[in-house]
Design a protein around this motif. Sequence first.
Motif, PDB file in Angstrom:
ATOM      1  N   GLY A  29       0.763  -1.223   0.000  1.00 11.49           N
ATOM      2  CA  GLY A  29       0.000   0.000   0.000  1.00 11.49           C
ATOM      3  C   GLY A  29       0.800   1.282   0.000  1.00 11.49           C
ATOM      4  O   GLY A  29       0.222   2.346   0.003  1.00 11.49           O
ATOM      5  N   ALA A  30       2.103   1.219   0.007  1.00 13.31           N
ATOM      6  CA  ALA A  30       2.900   2.434  -0.010  1.00 13.31           C
ATOM      7  C   ALA A  30       2.918   3.006  -1.422  1.00 13.31           C
ATOM      8  O   ALA A  30       3.259   2.308  -2.370  1.00 13.31           O
ATOM      9  CB  ALA A  30       4.324   2.143   0.451  1.00 13.31           C
ATOM     10  N   ALA A  31       2.513   4.246  -1.585  1.00 15.81           N
ATOM     11  CA  ALA A  31       2.482   4.879  -2.898  1.00 15.81           C
ATOM     12  C   ALA A  31       3.904   5.080  -3.405  1.00 15.81           C
ATOM     13  O   ALA A  31       4.825   5.315  -2.625  1.00 15.81           O
ATOM     14  CB  ALA A  31       1.757   6.213  -2.820  1.00 15.81           C
ATOM     15  N   PRO A  32       4.094   4.994  -4.720  1.00 15.69           N
ATOM     16  CA  PRO A  32       5.436   5.199  -5.264  1.00 15.69           C
ATOM     17  C   PRO A  32       5.856   6.658  -5.168  1.00 15.69           C
ATOM     18  O   PRO A  32       5.023   7.547  -5.065  1.00 15.69           O
ATOM     19  CB  PRO A  32       5.283   4.771  -6.727  1.00 15.69           C
ATOM     20  CG  PRO A  32       3.846   4.959  -7.034  1.00 15.69           C
ATOM     21  CD  PRO A  32       3.107   4.703  -5.747  1.00 15.69           C
ATOM     22  N   ASP A  33       7.184   6.889  -5.228  1.00 17.75           N
ATOM     23  CA  ASP A  33       7.667   8.264  -5.241  1.00 17.75           C
ATOM     24  C   ASP A  33       7.460   8.851  -6.634  1.00 17.75           C
ATOM     25  O   ASP A  33       6.909   8.209  -7.525  1.00 17.75           O
ATOM     26  CB  ASP A  33       9.123   8.335  -4.770  1.00 17.75           C
ATOM     27  CG  ASP A  33      10.109   7.690  -5.736  1.00 17.75           C
ATOM     28  OD1 ASP A  33       9.764   7.408  -6.905  1.00 17.75           O
ATOM     29  OD2 ASP A  33      11.258   7.467  -5.314  1.00 17.75           O
ATOM     30  N   ALA A  34       7.916  10.068  -6.849  1.00 12.82           N
ATOM     31  CA  ALA A  34       7.689  10.750  -8.124  1.00 12.82           C
ATOM     32  C   ALA A  34       8.302  10.008  -9.310  1.00 12.82           C
ATOM     33  O   ALA A  34       7.791  10.088 -10.422  1.00 12.82           O
ATOM     34  CB  ALA A  34       8.240  12.174  -8.056  1.00 12.82           C
ATOM     35  N   GLY A  35       9.370   9.260  -9.093  1.00 13.63           N
ATOM     36  CA  GLY A  35      10.002   8.499 -10.167  1.00 13.63           C
ATOM     37  C   GLY A  35       9.410   7.119 -10.359  1.00 13.63           C
ATOM     38  O   GLY A  35       9.840   6.377 -11.229  1.00 13.63           O
ATOM     39  N   GLY A  36       8.439   6.743  -9.538  1.00 13.73           N
ATOM     40  CA  GLY A  36       7.793   5.447  -9.662  1.00 13.73           C
ATOM     41  C   GLY A  36       8.322   4.381  -8.721  1.00 13.73           C
ATOM     42  O   GLY A  36       7.819   3.262  -8.714  1.00 13.73           O
ATOM     43  N   ALA A  37       9.348   4.700  -7.925  1.00 17.58           N
ATOM     44  CA  ALA A  37       9.924   3.708  -7.019  1.00 17.58           C
ATOM     45  C   ALA A  37       8.987   3.459  -5.847  1.00 17.58           C
ATOM     46  O   ALA A  37       8.543   4.391  -5.183  1.00 17.58           O
ATOM     47  CB  ALA A  37      11.281   4.173  -6.502  1.00 17.58           C
ATOM     48  N   CYS A  38       8.691   2.190  -5.606  1.00 11.42           N
ATOM     49  CA  CYS A  38       7.887   1.818  -4.445  1.00 11.42           C
ATOM     50  C   CYS A  38       8.751   1.904  -3.196  1.00 11.42           C
ATOM     51  O   CYS A  38       9.973   1.773  -3.262  1.00 11.42           O
ATOM     52  CB  CYS A  38       7.386   0.382  -4.576  1.00 11.42           C
ATOM     53  SG  CYS A  38       6.313   0.095  -5.987  1.00 11.42           S
ATOM     54  N   ARG A  39       8.104   2.089  -2.079  1.00 14.10           N
ATOM     55  CA  ARG A  39       8.808   2.101  -0.806  1.00 14.10           C
ATOM     56  C   ARG A  39       9.566   0.781  -0.661  1.00 14.10           C
ATOM     57  O   ARG A  39       9.024  -0.278  -0.910  1.00 14.10           O
ATOM     58  CB  ARG A  39       7.800   2.252   0.309  1.00 14.10           C
ATOM     59  CG  ARG A  39       8.434   2.312   1.639  1.00 14.10           C
ATOM     60  CD  ARG A  39       7.388   2.587   2.663  1.00 14.10           C
ATOM     61  NE  ARG A  39       8.000   2.391   3.953  1.00 14.10           N
ATOM     62  CZ  ARG A  39       7.343   2.120   5.028  1.00 14.10           C
ATOM     63  NH1 ARG A  39       6.051   2.010   4.978  1.00 14.10           N
ATOM     64  NH2 ARG A  39       7.968   1.959   6.162  1.00 14.10           N
ATOM     65  N   GLY A  40      10.811   0.854  -0.274  1.00 15.67           N
ATOM     66  CA  GLY A  40      11.635  -0.337  -0.125  1.00 15.67           C
ATOM     67  C   GLY A  40      12.618  -0.536  -1.268  1.00 15.67           C
ATOM     68  O   GLY A  40      13.520  -1.351  -1.160  1.00 15.67           O
TER      69      GLY A  40
END
Length: 186
Positions: free
Chosen positions: A48-59
């Motif tokens: 459920g963690a939203a991706p950052d601006a570049g599309g990377a998921c948390r972790g």
Amino acid sequence: MSAPAPAPGKTPKSPFLLLLSVGLTLALLVAAVIVTVSLTGGHDARTGAAPDAGGACRGSNVTLHTVSQRFRLKLPDDAKDLHYLAHSGGLSGEYDLEMRFRTTASGLQHFLAGSGLPKLSGNVDVLRTGVPEADPCRQDAEGLRHASYAGDQVAGGADHGAYVRGVAVDDSDRARPVVALIAMDT
């Protein structure tokens, strides 16, 4: 013969009280772990963690550029809603990648041909890895409704180690197919 009398000032320990104190101690320990994990966000990066601006998921601890080069992926220029979870030092080898994006019909062809992936098939058995997630960042993401699959196993070469890739493509909207990919070192 009777049991020895307790030392002066000490009361005898009941087995029930001993079990109760051990149980309460374990319950407090479990509660402390739950609170610590919830406060530090130590849950699975894909839940459920939203991706950052570049599309990377948390972790993610590797850039998309690095894993794209590693797994020889040629992402289309028109990729939208890109989400990825990339690890270095994964369980199976140096890198692990889960990725999802939406593209156009021509972008899909560019991705498949440019990445050297085999022709899509309706048979899930062509995958060499696990079935790709619909979205690596969201546990409750909408699944792939009309998927075709491709997968390959790439032997190690002079300039790279061995890896496997699996891709699922939902083309229920042929003008805007969704691509889900998983790749890992072997």
